[in-house]
Design an enzyme around this catalytic site. Structure first.
Site, PDB file in Angstrom:
ATOM      1  N   HIS A   1       1.846 -32.736  57.075  1.00 16.66           N
ATOM      2  CA  HIS A   1       1.598 -31.481  56.371  1.00 16.66           C
ATOM      3  C   HIS A   1       2.374 -31.442  55.057  1.00 16.66           C
ATOM      4  CE1 HIS A   1       2.105 -26.875  56.145  1.00 16.66           C
ATOM      5  NE2 HIS A   1       0.920 -27.177  55.697  1.00 16.66           N
TER       6      HIS A   1
ATOM      7  N   GLU B   1       0.369 -33.202  52.459  1.00 25.40           N
ATOM      8  CA  GLU B   1      -0.768 -32.409  51.979  1.00 25.40           C
ATOM      9  C   GLU B   1      -0.350 -31.565  50.779  1.00 25.40           C
ATOM     10  OE1 GLU B   1      -2.633 -28.244  52.831  1.00 25.40           O
ATOM     11  OE2 GLU B   1      -2.393 -29.379  54.694  1.00 25.40           O
ATOM     12  N   HIS B   2       0.849 -31.002  50.823  1.00 31.06           N
ATOM     13  CA  HIS B   2       1.364 -30.201  49.712  1.00 31.06           C
ATOM     14  C   HIS B   2       1.798 -31.081  48.544  1.00 31.06           C
ATOM     15  CE1 HIS B   2       2.006 -26.055  51.551  1.00 31.06           C
ATOM     16  NE2 HIS B   2       1.516 -26.762  52.550  1.00 31.06           N
TER      17      HIS B   2
ATOM     18  N   GLU C   1       5.276 -20.585  54.479  1.00 34.48           N
ATOM     19  CA  GLU C   1       3.970 -20.653  55.150  1.00 34.48           C
ATOM     20  C   GLU C   1       4.134 -20.538  56.664  1.00 34.48           C
ATOM     21  OE1 GLU C   1       0.127 -23.691  55.566  1.00 34.48           O
ATOM     22  OE2 GLU C   1       1.871 -24.285  54.381  1.00 34.48           O
TER      23      GLU C   1
END
Length: 441
Positions: free
Chosen positions: A70, A73-74, A150
């Site tokens: 994850h 992904e950022h 998030e």
């Protein structure tokens, strides 16, 4: 028609697929290095959706790397050797396009939707991100804060919490049970070196799949992808086969015990999921499962909706779902209701599943649901993004691509007896229950 998608090296004749489905032309090529390209040309469209899929998800993370998938992904949007984060953002904003990414338990996808004339730009930018991300230490620390925010946002949503904890309960002891985004502890702990190692290991030509749908010339798309990857410094060696798909052997030992979990949140409405393991992503009964979930809790005419909301007014939202992975899956019944009614609502949901297992479904229900699913399938494929996603799932997970006509045929062939047998199997499995609401302190 069902098309097989074999994993031979580039240049192998079986890797060159050309097919027609409902007026669209589907083509597949394996490029040197093992990069796969699957496209669906849609006549009359002026847009195109493209996705770059990397066959790595949260289930693939090792100790010390938790949260890295994850994180990447950022970070791939935060700059490359040739582009700053602003350059990447401006490239799509300047043409009215959109770009984003999604991390799953089994793969990661970087995607964009643009005008057909801007597809070469989208290929170049996404390829640059895939091949040449710098993973700058300062940007990583900034993004660490963003990801923690998030996670905090998700933790404030009881609906997100109940689904995440249900997956953890049913898949307890397996990597699929871990949260996709990591936890605050793992995100705070993972160092830049671990994220970089994860990137170097998994972002390779043989793991990469490009899928595209819209007004596309497949040969031009392949040439643009090859050029962009070479500019990014990747060695596209001829004769290299794509990396094998995941082992589809069912994972044994999951969901063998009932887990009961209650999580305190200071909210007005309680959320509950009760369920068990489901079926795998490659199980031939996935069409039967679609019919089962639709009849049980898939719309306004479904049994759970009618009994719990319409007749008794006990919940605003209630539904049934099946989530499938390679090797396993989950099956659950969800409702959001007043905390004092949570036991009553849970009993009603389970009661509807058991009624289906005991008495089956009616011909009218089957006919209505086949129409519902057929319409949803066709209407969903009006969107190029949906078609792009369909190609990616076929290439990465099942190794088979169903034509629209074949998918409709499989739905129509589902029988009431098959649905009842599947309901009996699901109803007989150990059930786990997760509640989120103002219980305890």
């Amino acid at each position: 028609m069902v098309w097989k998608l074999p994993l031979h090296e580039s240049g192998h004749p079986e890797n060159e697929l050309t097919a027609e489905s409902d007026g669209a032309v589907i083509r597949r090529t394996v490029l040197p290095g093992g990069v796969r390209v699957v496209s669906e040309q849609l006549p009359g469209q002026r847009s195109a959706s493209i996705g770059a899929w990397v066959n790595v998800g949260s289930r693939d993370e090792q100790s010390g790397h938790f949260g890295s998938t994850h994180f990447l992904e950022h970070l791939l949007f935060k700059g490359t050797k040739r582009r700053s984060a602003m350059d990447i953002a401006e490239a799509f904003d300047a043409v009215g396009g959109e770009a984003n990414a999604v991390t799953g338990k089994e793969n990661t996808c970087y995607y964009a939707r643009v005008l057909d004339t801007d597809l070469p730009m989208a290929v170049d930018v996404i390829s640059d991100m895939i091949t040449s991300a710098t993973i700058d230490p300062a940007e990583l620390e900034t993004e660490r804060g963003v990801i923690l925010e998030e996670l905090a946002m998700n933790d404030d949503d009881p609906g997100d919490v109940v689904h995440e904890q249900f997956s953890a309960a049913v898949l307890k002891g397996h990597d699929l049970g871990r949260p996709i985004g990591g936890t605050p502890d793992t995100i705070n702990a993972v160092p830049r070196e671990a994220v970089w190692e994860h990137y170097q290991e998994h972002y390779q030509p043989e793991t990469l799949v490009f899928t595209a749908a819209g007004n596309i010339d497949h040969d031009v798309l392949c040439a643009d992808i090859s050029q962009a990857l070479k500019v990014g410094g990747w060695d596209l060696t001829p004769g290299v086969a794509p990396r094998a798909r995941r082992d589809t052997t069912p994972i044994v030992g999951l969901g063998q015990e009932s887990v009961e979990m209650t999580i305190h949140r200071s909210v007005e409405q309680a959320n509950v999921i009760i369920g068990s393991t489901g079926i795998t992503a490659t199980d031939d009964r996935r069409f039967q499962l679609s019919v089962l979930t639709a009849i049980l809790g898939g719309g306004m005419s479904s049994r759970m909706f009618q009994e719990i909301r319409e007749r008794r007014g006990l919940a605003y939202s209630t539904y049934c779902f099946g989530s499938s992975h390679v090797g396993t899956g989950t099956f659950g019944l969800y409702a959001g209701c007043t905390p004092a009614r949570i036991d009553e609502v849970t009993e009603l949901m389970v009661g509807e599943l058991e009624k289906m297992a005991d008495s089956g479904i009616t011909p009218a229900e089957l006919e209505r649901t086949i129409g519902q699913l057929s319409g949803s399938l066709v209407l969903g494929l009006e969107d190029s993004g949906s078609r792009m996603n369909r190609l990616g799932r076929a290439e990465l997970v099942t190794g088979e691509l169903y034509s629209v006509d074949e998918s409709l045929k499989r739905i129509r062939e589902v029988t009431a007896q098959e649905v009842q047998v599947l309901a009996q199997e699901l109803a007989s499995r150990p059930r786990s229950i997760v509640r989120v609401g103002p219980f305890g302190s």
